[in-house]
Design an enzyme around this catalytic site. Sequence first.
Site, mmCIF file in Angstrom:
data_model
loop_
_atom_site.group_PDB
_atom_site.id
_atom_site.type_symbol
_atom_site.label_atom_id
_atom_site.label_comp_id
_atom_site.label_asym_id
_atom_site.label_seq_id
_atom_site.Cartn_x
_atom_site.Cartn_y
_atom_site.Cartn_z
ATOM 1 N N GLU A 44 0.838 -1.205 0.000
ATOM 2 C CA GLU A 44 0.000 0.000 0.000
ATOM 3 C C GLU A 44 0.870 1.250 0.000
ATOM 4 O OE1 GLU A 44 -4.026 1.648 2.188
ATOM 5 O OE2 GLU A 44 -2.498 0.740 3.447
ATOM 6 N N ALA B 33 1.961 -0.764 10.986
ATOM 7 C CA ALA B 33 1.267 -2.016 10.678
ATOM 8 C C ALA B 33 0.468 -1.841 9.389
ATOM 9 C CB ALA B 33 0.344 -2.415 11.827
ATOM 10 N N MET B 34 0.188 -2.978 8.741
ATOM 11 C CA MET B 34 -0.513 -2.962 7.445
ATOM 12 C C MET B 34 -1.537 -4.086 7.411
ATOM 13 S SD MET B 34 -1.117 -1.849 4.460
ATOM 14 C CE MET B 34 -2.182 -2.610 3.236
ATOM 15 N N ASN C 238 -2.976 -6.232 5.368
ATOM 16 C CA ASN C 238 -3.107 -7.290 4.357
ATOM 17 C C ASN C 238 -4.175 -8.301 4.804
ATOM 18 O OD1 ASN C 238 -0.514 -6.265 3.145
ATOM 19 N ND2 ASN C 238 0.270 -7.082 5.068
ATOM 20 N N GLU D 232 -6.031 -2.539 12.584
ATOM 21 C CA GLU D 232 -5.796 -3.378 11.401
ATOM 22 C C GLU D 232 -6.892 -4.421 11.219
ATOM 23 O OE1 GLU D 232 -3.729 -2.240 9.443
ATOM 24 O OE2 GLU D 232 -2.639 -0.963 10.840
#
Length: 893
Positions: A173, A310-311, A313, A346
Amino acid sequence: MMMISFSKHSLAALALAGSALALAVSVPACAAPAAPVAAPAFPVDGTLPHTAIPSHYAIGIVPDPKAMTFAGTFAIDIDVPQATDAITLNAAMLKIGEAKLVATGGKATALKVTFDDKQETASFAAGKTIAAGHYRLEGTYTGHIDTQASGLFALDYTGNDGKPTRALFTQFEPSYARQFAPMFDEPSYKATFDLSVVVPEAQLAVSNMPVASEAPAGKGLKKVTFRTTPKMASYLLFFGAGDFERMSKMTSAGVEVGIVSPKGSGEQARFALNELAGLVPYYNDYFGQNYPLPKLDNIAGPGQSQFFSAMENWGAVFTFQRDLLEDPKTTSPQSRQFIEVAQAHEIAHQWFGDLVTMAWWDDLWLNEGFASWMETKATDHFHPDWFALIGRVGGREAAMGLDAFRTTHPIIQKVRTVDEANQAFDAITYQKGEAVLAMLEAYAGETTWRDGIRAYMAAHKFGNSHTTDLWNAVEAAGAKGLSTIADDFTKQPGIPLVRVAAAQCAGGKTTLSLVQDEFTRDRVGEPSTRRWHVPLLVAVGGGAPTRSIMADGKTTLTIEGCGPVVINAGQLGYYRSLYTPTQLKDLAGALPRLAPIDQRGLVADQLELAQAGYQPMAGALALLAAVPGKGNPEVANEAIRRFSGLYDRFGDNAGAGKAALAARAIALWKPRLDALGFDPKAGEALPDADLRSTLVAVLGKLGEPGVVAEARRRFAALDTDPAALDGPLKQDWLGIVSRNATPAEWDKLERLAEAATSTVDRSDLFVRLGAVKDPALANKALALALTDKPGKTTSAAIITAVAREHSEQAFDFFLAHRDAVLDLVDASGRTTYVERLASTANTQAMVDKLTAYEKTIEPGAQKPVERALARIRNRLATDPRITSETTAWLAGQ
């Protein structure tokens, strides 16, 4: 994605014997093209030319971590709705070998590939017209493995066995999936994905879905194939591989959740796992849609980013280790709380962002503002004793810190380039988005709001949406008129200012005359044409709040009761509240009796109004001093931080005013630290532990003799006891020592950093080397940052740490080593990195340097520099008045 805030606390490579070039992965076959049927419509948003629409990807990857390269194969099922000369999709930093287009019946046509590096696209041409129909686009390619969190990247660390280790992860992203494989890398081009990877036999490979199969691949390698994902945006694809372990449990919702972390992490993953397990059923219920994947992992990666923590996914959240694992030797109370908050953020994205995705980055706030709002709601649900709703005031203030300048932007903003998308991840998108959503929920009512959200989820699941889709759903659930309010706060920038023009109490009732203006930091006194429909909650004398809408810039209210007036009761409105001097004095007297959230909100509001010049500092300072010393720990935390911020306003001028301010803060708040003690107590509440941390850090910064002496005593004890600083206050004690470090102490810190076995501890110690007052030691830290010693993802943080005390010195260093420094920053954060370096600057010389620097960068990347310049100019214009008025107030106490 969990953004990094400006104020947040802080191998020998595996040889694959050239297997990356052997292309050992066979790609799972895509469905054979069928006879043409009605093709889906092109997405209405985005920048890709409308040539094809993907429905399924099969991607095979063979990484070579030693060479920092990888090879891949791709096969994409596409629909070509209308005849075209070429099929164009995204590709960046890839070398595509052979490519072919497979039509119905298996007939293949060789394709010629041309690249547009600026647009990050690859066009595949057949040398003749490609007719409308279904096809499979196939090919081979190679790419590079980055050292920062962009595309496919490697993180090096010392394993728990003491050996150098390298792990692989991905970060896509907003627009970096195109560095992993050729893709239609825009959020509205949703498709399903099959992924296969070749990794060492002993490693654990992780992706969005569980493993479908594993098979030997020769030379100590294995091929891992993952199950097909649901239909999703390309930026949500994930792959990770390394010497990992996985701690897991089954949730009450029937979904297996896991924490994937470096081998030897053990019980450090337990707290995060337990928090994760509760979030899935909670969100299932709130959103009215069950989590659609069979598993949900959160993967801990060593290192750090200057952009995010943090991401989201889908099914495979990535979080930097410092924000996911709980190490009793180093984890602070704030960090423990952040583990829950980051996961709540998240996991909310698994629905708001992953299941339903904004159609284009203009509506990024639909992802991030909503996840920020939901993180607070979830944290308050599971940990009401943490006072998360009071903490929401801090988010509002962070947003207003940007929104008060002419360089601000609306929540919904135009995005056209990768740089613009990266810049969209800011406090307006996150914290203003959260504040506006909280205000709108209060307007709609919790039940109506939730019913609207559930309808929105059901209507758009596995698809894309726009902001108006959300408002329409909530209005249909019963919140009439919400769209008008929402449009005012999301489509125009700025902050409403609600002034009390007149107030009168008679017959047991208070009549208020309120007028609307705009709060600003750099246009005070200038007329504003902006107007908002403002939902008001006004309380008098501690009574129940009265609801009203300010629709035409002014309103008159008559409310039962007399006494102090709070015109943003519960702090749910996104606006500033300006009182008369008499009312402000009454509020200071009544402050200890008000709700804690109003105490915190009023103090923040009135100090910002005073610093901007809307009222004298004296009234706001009296309010700050009235915060009860034994009151709510979250409010106390904010109060002591406000004293710290005022202390910084005095800069390097160690005059009588600065000393008097420090003395006043110490007199007010040292008793609370004495009551808490220097050491944690068994069973104490997290907010109390966090307040102790803040008091130690701030009072140490202000030079309180007892706290400074205790820091030096504990630091000296390390000579005989390596665990002398271990515990939740480790970083606070080190912060005091490093700030005041002598050359000998600095050298000792460097030795401690080099010897540290914990990845997080090692990084934190190296960063502390930059957080020094001595400019000569700051220079040593800057020079260290360009060596390999700290680690590829730590060095940029060292330079940022220097900038907090020596902004101009850090910026000069950046200019002298521009390319080398930018190589230390992940691609998403490069545009905004200079803004971080300038975050505390307050000299005309820095204005001149930034102005000159701005001329050297692309226009699309200039916005962060313009924001930094606006803040510095504002400090230069207002700090003399602020410090003068503060000094006068202190003298009168």
